[in-house]
Design an enzyme around this catalytic site. Structure first.
Site, short mmCIF file in Angstrom:
data_model
loop_
_atom_site.label_atom_id
_atom_site.label_comp_id
_atom_site.label_asym_id
_atom_site.label_seq_id
_atom_site.Cartn_x
_atom_site.Cartn_y
_atom_site.Cartn_z
N ASP A 127 0.85 -1.19 0.00
CA ASP A 127 0.00 0.00 0.00
C ASP A 127 0.89 1.24 0.00
OD1 ASP A 127 -1.92 2.00 0.38
OD2 ASP A 127 -3.12 0.77 1.74
N ARG A 129 -0.33 4.42 -0.40
CA ARG A 129 -1.14 5.62 -0.21
C ARG A 129 -0.68 6.46 0.97
NH1 ARG A 129 -6.97 2.85 -0.28
NH2 ARG A 129 -5.76 1.36 0.97
#
Length: 209
Positions: A127, A129
């Site tokens: 991930d 983000r």
């Protein structure tokens, strides 16, 4: 810390779910992010917030390989039912890895890898983000306390890191289908997502809620 976002446009947006006010924010890397707002959100009280990462395949084409499109639709409907809140649409395709890499992970998943294993096989983190832009958008809109509509505890930490207090996590209940069951199981087992009880039971059993 100097803000990286700048409000660049706003207008009313009638949708199939109801009318929102739409704000567009620009960043130095020329990405454009969107906030859809409803009701009075700058009164100091906790505001219902959905921070939704862009998913072209799910949001636009209705892919059943993920739960993104259904989460987006349910969030917009729920905001209208509540009459007050914010949906942030963040340009973070494929948990931040971009569209081409996401489709490459799909190909690896067709060979038997799960979504986390596929990212790692491409040399990418599971991930990528970051929620600084999301937090800055909320703060610009006057939202400092949020009731966050999410199954992902990492989003809570991501917003709080940049000054938005999350006072409550509101779960999203999307039933699994045969195409996204393994994806949802991986979210729960490897990424720490917390599903409502009925959905968690369906994911554990390998069937619909």
């Amino acid at each position: 810390m100097m803000s990286v976002t700048r409000r660049v446009a706003q207008a009313n947006l009638p949708t199939r779910y109801g009318t929102f006010e739409m704000f567009v924010y620009g960043t130095p890397d020329h990405e454009e992010h969107v906030a859809l707002t409803l009701g009075a959100i700058d009164d100091g009280g906790p505001v219902l917030v959905r921070a939704h990462s862009e998913c072209l395949t799910g949001d636009v084409f209705g892919s059943s390989r993920c739960d993104c499109g259904e989460q987006l639709a349910d969030s917009l409907r729920f905001l209208q039912e509540q009459g007050r809140g914010v949906l942030l649409y963040l340009r973070q395709e494929g948990r931040g890895i971009g569209l081409a890499n996401k489709i490459s992970t799909y190909a690896l998943q067709e060979q038997g890898l799960d979504t986390v294993e596929a990212n790692l096989a491409l040399g990418l983190p599971e991930d990528m983000r970051d929620y600084r832009v999301a937090a800055e958008m909320l703060l610009d809109l006057g939202v400092r306390r949020a009731r966050l509509l999410t199954n992902n505890p990492a989003k809570i930490a991501g917003l709080e890191r940049y000054g938005v207090e999350v006072v409550e996590r509101v779960p999203l209940g999307i039933s699994p289908n045969p195409s996204n069951l393994t994806y949802l199981q991986t979210k729960r087992e490897k990424m720490g997502h917390l599903f409502p009880a009925a959905v968690a039971l369906a994911v554990a059993r390998g069937g619909s809620a």
